[in-house]
Scaffold this motif. Structure first.
Motif, PDB file in Angstrom:
ATOM      1  N   GLN A 117      30.159  -2.826  22.458  1.00  0.00           N
ATOM      2  CA  GLN A 117      29.667  -3.364  23.723  1.00  0.00           C
ATOM      3  C   GLN A 117      30.371  -2.756  24.944  1.00  0.00           C
ATOM      4  N   GLY A 118      30.264  -1.459  25.050  1.00  0.00           N
ATOM      5  CA  GLY A 118      30.801  -0.772  26.214  1.00  0.00           C
ATOM      6  C   GLY A 118      32.286  -0.494  26.171  1.00  0.00           C
ATOM      7  N   GLY A 119      32.960  -0.959  25.134  1.00  0.00           N
ATOM      8  CA  GLY A 119      34.392  -0.710  24.998  1.00  0.00           C
ATOM      9  C   GLY A 119      34.710  -0.181  23.610  1.00  0.00           C
ATOM     10  N   THR A 120      35.967  -0.276  23.234  1.00  0.00           N
ATOM     11  CA  THR A 120      36.417   0.145  21.904  1.00  0.00           C
ATOM     12  C   THR A 120      37.181  -1.003  21.272  1.00  0.00           C
ATOM     13  N   GLN A 121      36.953  -1.224  19.984  1.00  0.00           N
ATOM     14  CA  GLN A 121      37.679  -2.282  19.297  1.00  0.00           C
ATOM     15  C   GLN A 121      38.405  -1.728  18.073  1.00  0.00           C
ATOM     16  N   SER A 122      39.547  -2.318  17.801  1.00  0.00           N
ATOM     17  CA  SER A 122      40.337  -2.008  16.612  1.00  0.00           C
ATOM     18  C   SER A 122      40.440  -3.292  15.802  1.00  0.00           C
ATOM     19  N   THR A 123      40.028  -3.236  14.536  1.00  0.00           N
ATOM     20  CA  THR A 123      40.005  -4.453  13.723  1.00  0.00           C
ATOM     21  C   THR A 123      40.765  -4.277  12.414  1.00  0.00           C
TER      22      THR A 123
ATOM     23  N   ARG B 277      41.364  -6.188  18.400  1.00  0.00           N
ATOM     24  CA  ARG B 277      41.822  -5.765  19.728  1.00  0.00           C
ATOM     25  C   ARG B 277      40.667  -5.024  20.393  1.00  0.00           C
ATOM     26  N   HIS B 278      40.367  -5.400  21.621  1.00  0.00           N
ATOM     27  CA  HIS B 278      39.246  -4.797  22.335  1.00  0.00           C
ATOM     28  C   HIS B 278      39.713  -4.377  23.726  1.00  0.00           C
TER      29      HIS B 278
ATOM     30  N   PRO C  59      46.776  -0.300  18.077  1.00  0.00           N
ATOM     31  CA  PRO C  59      46.732  -0.892  19.421  1.00  0.00           C
ATOM     32  C   PRO C  59      45.811  -0.073  20.321  1.00  0.00           C
ATOM     33  N   LEU C  60      45.251  -0.724  21.325  1.00  0.00           N
ATOM     34  CA  LEU C  60      44.346  -0.039  22.252  1.00  0.00           C
ATOM     35  C   LEU C  60      44.811  -0.247  23.682  1.00  0.00           C
TER      36      LEU C  60
END
Length: 236
Positions: free
Chosen positions: A109-115, A135-136, A230-231
């Protein structure tokens, strides 16, 4: 007749002695053969140890000890087998737990996520529930439960979930997302992550729409925080 009896006894003793000698002579090559076979297997066992191939080494070590118990090779194997088997079992369990976690970085959704995601051990299959650490770049950090199937969870406003961290009881405050996903978001994600870092077995009591009251079990001991990337926050 008196002379015949002692002579007969001598002959019997001589025959017995001869029979025993023959048996010993027959057994000696068999024992030597076993020792040779065991020695060859010992060489393979030692080579496997050098290669750190502990699984096959443990299997071969038990074969040597069980099939050739009275050989020098068996004596030699016994010096290391217990420790090798212990380390092998510990490593196998560590790898099993680590494999239960999935780490991903992807656009969202327009960003980057780390799961970092783990699926419940109980219930499993279609009734399994995922525990997701996220983390988004826009939304920051969050922790939540996500129902793989069904309509999600029963929770009005804030709900208190009974949980245990390696048997230690705690309460997790959670709420359903207003967007309607079949999820429960945790209020205090920072404290949860702190507790999770030293926990091998986590249970959480929830109420699902499809199953009612359910205890979720997660084997979390393989979590590796270094793999949960981490982002940096997205620049405005």
């Amino acid at each position: 007749m008196r002379r015949i009896a002692p002579l007969f006894a001598v002959l019997v003793l001589a025959a017995c002695s001869s029979s025993q000698d023959q048996q010993a002579a027959q057994q000696a090559p068999a024992a030597n053969t076993q020792a040779d076979e065991a020695a060859k297997k010992l060489e393979t066992y030692q080579q496997l140890l050098k290669l750190h191939n502990d699984g096959p080494a443990v299997q071969l070590g038990h074969e040597i000890v069980d099939r050739y118990p009275d050989t020098p090779a068996a004596v030699e194997v016994k010096k290391t087998l217990d420790d090798v088997e212990k380390n092998y079992k510990e490593t196998t369990e560590k790898n099993r737990l680590a494999a239960m976690w999935l780490y991903q970085v992807s656009p969202m959704q327009g960003g980057t996520q780390s799961t970092a995601t783990i699926q419940s051990s109980r219930p499993s299959g279609e009734e399994a529930v995922r525990l997701i650490l996220r983390r988004h770049t826009d939304w920051g950090q969050s922790v939540f439960l996500y129902a793989v199937a069904g309509k999600g969870f029963v929770c009005k406003g804030d709900c208190s979930l009974k949980a245990t961290f390696d048997g230690k009881a705690k309460i997790i405050k959670a709420f359903r997302p207003p967007t309607g996903e079949p999820a429960l978001l945790f209020r205090n994600d920072a404290q949860f992550l702190k507790d999770l870092a030293k926990t091998k077995r986590l249970t959480i009591d929830v109420v699902t729409i499809s199953r009612g009251e359910t205890t979720l079990t997660f084997e979390t001991g393989g979590f590796d925080d270094s793999k949960w990337q981490p982002l940096a926050k997205k620049k405005k």
